[in-house]
Design an enzyme around this catalytic site. Structure first.
Site, mmCIF file in Angstrom:
data_model
loop_
_atom_site.group_PDB
_atom_site.id
_atom_site.type_symbol
_atom_site.label_atom_id
_atom_site.label_comp_id
_atom_site.label_asym_id
_atom_site.label_seq_id
_atom_site.Cartn_x
_atom_site.Cartn_y
_atom_site.Cartn_z
ATOM 1 N N ILE A 95 35.247 42.749 44.674
ATOM 2 C CA ILE A 95 36.103 43.925 44.091
ATOM 3 C C ILE A 95 37.419 43.531 43.391
ATOM 4 O O ILE A 95 38.263 43.251 44.270
ATOM 5 C CB ILE A 95 36.316 45.126 45.294
ATOM 6 N N ARG A 96 37.358 43.754 42.087
ATOM 7 C CA ARG A 96 38.660 43.215 41.354
ATOM 8 C C ARG A 96 39.081 41.999 42.231
ATOM 9 O O ARG A 96 40.189 41.705 42.516
ATOM 10 C CB ARG A 96 39.784 44.225 41.215
ATOM 11 N N HIS B 99 34.430 40.389 50.144
ATOM 12 C CA HIS B 99 34.759 41.253 51.247
ATOM 13 C C HIS B 99 33.559 41.167 52.005
ATOM 14 O O HIS B 99 32.708 42.255 52.050
ATOM 15 C CB HIS B 99 35.116 42.662 50.629
ATOM 16 N N GLY C 89 42.961 44.380 49.792
ATOM 17 C CA GLY C 89 43.813 45.480 49.740
ATOM 18 C C GLY C 89 44.450 45.096 48.329
ATOM 19 O O GLY C 89 43.942 44.794 47.288
ATOM 20 N N GLU C 90 45.808 45.267 48.316
ATOM 21 C CA GLU C 90 46.635 45.092 46.910
ATOM 22 C C GLU C 90 47.643 43.952 47.202
ATOM 23 O O GLU C 90 48.533 44.457 48.101
ATOM 24 C CB GLU C 90 47.068 46.144 46.726
ATOM 25 N N SER C 91 47.590 42.881 46.810
ATOM 26 C CA SER C 91 48.224 41.772 47.170
ATOM 27 C C SER C 91 49.762 41.876 46.988
ATOM 28 O O SER C 91 50.698 41.449 47.742
ATOM 29 C CB SER C 91 48.112 40.364 46.616
ATOM 30 N N ARG D 219 44.401 35.948 39.719
ATOM 31 C CA ARG D 219 43.924 37.406 40.234
ATOM 32 C C ARG D 219 43.034 38.125 39.320
ATOM 33 O O ARG D 219 42.764 37.721 38.187
ATOM 34 C CB ARG D 219 45.199 38.094 40.438
ATOM 35 N N CYS E 138 40.075 38.099 49.680
ATOM 36 C CA CYS E 138 40.558 38.675 48.531
ATOM 37 C C CYS E 138 42.031 38.842 48.441
ATOM 38 O O CYS E 138 42.515 37.637 48.124
ATOM 39 C CB CYS E 138 39.919 40.292 48.582
ATOM 40 N N GLU F 222 33.741 42.222 55.003
ATOM 41 C CA GLU F 222 34.026 43.253 55.955
ATOM 42 C C GLU F 222 33.297 44.642 55.613
ATOM 43 O O GLU F 222 33.319 45.572 56.280
ATOM 44 C CB GLU F 222 35.389 43.474 56.467
HETATM 45 N N1 GLN Z 1 43.216 42.806 43.062
HETATM 46 C C1 GLN Z 1 43.699 42.677 43.992
HETATM 47 C C2 GLN Z 1 44.986 42.012 44.073
HETATM 48 O O1 GLN Z 1 45.174 41.201 43.193
HETATM 49 C C3 GLN Z 1 42.622 42.235 45.275
HETATM 50 C C4 GLN Z 1 41.670 42.991 45.394
HETATM 51 C C5 GLN Z 1 41.061 43.166 46.749
HETATM 52 O O2 GLN Z 1 41.723 42.882 47.612
HETATM 53 N N2 GLN Z 1 40.021 43.834 46.785
HETATM 54 O O3 GLN Z 1 45.553 42.129 45.281
#
Ligand code: GLN
Length: 191
Positions: free
Chosen positions: A129-130, A165, A46-48, A101, A75, A167
Site C-alpha cells: 500500500i503506497r 503489510h 502508517g505514515e512515516s 517512498r 512499510c 499484518e
Molecule cells: N507511504 C507511507 C509513507 O511514506 C508508507 C505507507 C504505509 O506504511 N502503508 O510513510
C-alpha cells in the site's frame, strides 16, 4: 517472548494479533520505559512523517537510536529504520539501505502478491500500500525478497525491514521468522 509494537500511529493491533498467533506475548508500546520490558520491537506501517514527529515528541527517536533491541519495520516502519531515505533525512539509522517512498507509482498504488522470501519455506502473502522500495542495499545487508528488480525485504543482523503489510493478511510467517530467527539469534549472541 515479549514483543512490542510501537503504538503511536498505524496498524498496531494487527501486529499484536500476529505476535499472539506466533505463540508470543504482544505489547503495545506507548512510553519509552516499556522498551526495557520487551525482547523485540515492531515498527508498523502508517505514515512515516507523522510517526517520526510522534517518535521525536515522546522520546522514542533518541531511545531507539541508542538501542540495540531487535526491530522489525513494515512499510513506514522500514522507512524509519533506513540509513538513507531519498529526498529527506533518515531517522533511526539501523538498516544500511537507501529507501524510496511511495515508489511503486500511482497506477499501482496498492497490490497483493505471493512472494518468495529467503529463510521462509512457503510463499508469503504480501499486500503493498503506497509502498516504499529499497533502491540499494549496502554490504552486510541480506536481500530476502524482490518484486521484479525491486528489493522489498532485507535483514541486517537484528534488523528486518519489509515494504509490504503481512499484518493485513492472515499470514504471520514473517512475524514468526522475526521472533524465532532474529530475536532468538540475537539473544543467543548476547549470552
Ligand atoms: N507511504 C507511507 C509513507 O511514506 C508508507 C505507507 C504505509 O506504511 N502503508 O510513510
Amino acid at each position: 517472548m515479549k514483543i512490542g509494537v510501537l503504538g503511536l500511529q498505524g496498524a498496531v493491533r494487527e501486529h499484536i494479533k500476529h505476535i499472539e498467533k506466533a505463540g508470543h506475548e504482544g505489547i503495545t508500546i506507548k512510553h519509552v520505559e516499556q522498551l526495557d520490558e520487551i525482547d523485540g520491537l515492531v515498527l508498523p506501517g502508517g505514515e512515516s512523517t507523522t510517526m517520526r514527529r510522534l517518535m521525536d515528541l515522546y522520546g522514542f527517536t533518541e531511545a531507539l537510536r541508542n538501542s540495540s533491541l531487535p526491530m522489525y519495520g513494515t512499510c513506514a516502519g522500514l522507512i524509519l529504520l533506513a540509513k538513507e531515505v531519498v529526498g529527506q533525512e533518515s531517522h533511526l539509522n539501523k538498516l544500511d539501505v537507501v529507501v524510496e517512498r511511495n515508489s511503486f507509482g500511482r497506477q499501482v498504488d496498492s497490490f497483493e502478491q505471493d512472494l518468495d522470501v529467503k529463510g521462509i519455506e512457503e510463499a508469503v502473502n504480501a499486500v503493498f500500500i503506497r509502498a516504499p522500495h529499497i533502491q540499494s542495499a549496502h554490504e552486510g545487508v541480506e536481500v530476502l525478497s524482490k518484486v521484479e528488480d525491486r528489493i522489498v525485504a532485507v535483514r541486517q543482523n537484528q534488523y528486518l525491514g519489509i515494504s509490504f503489510h503481512p499484518e493485513l493478511t492472515e499470514d504471520y510467517k514473517i512475524m514468526a521468522y522475526f521472533i524465532e530467527e532474529i530475536v532468538k539469534q540475537y539473544q543467543t549472541e548476547q549470552v
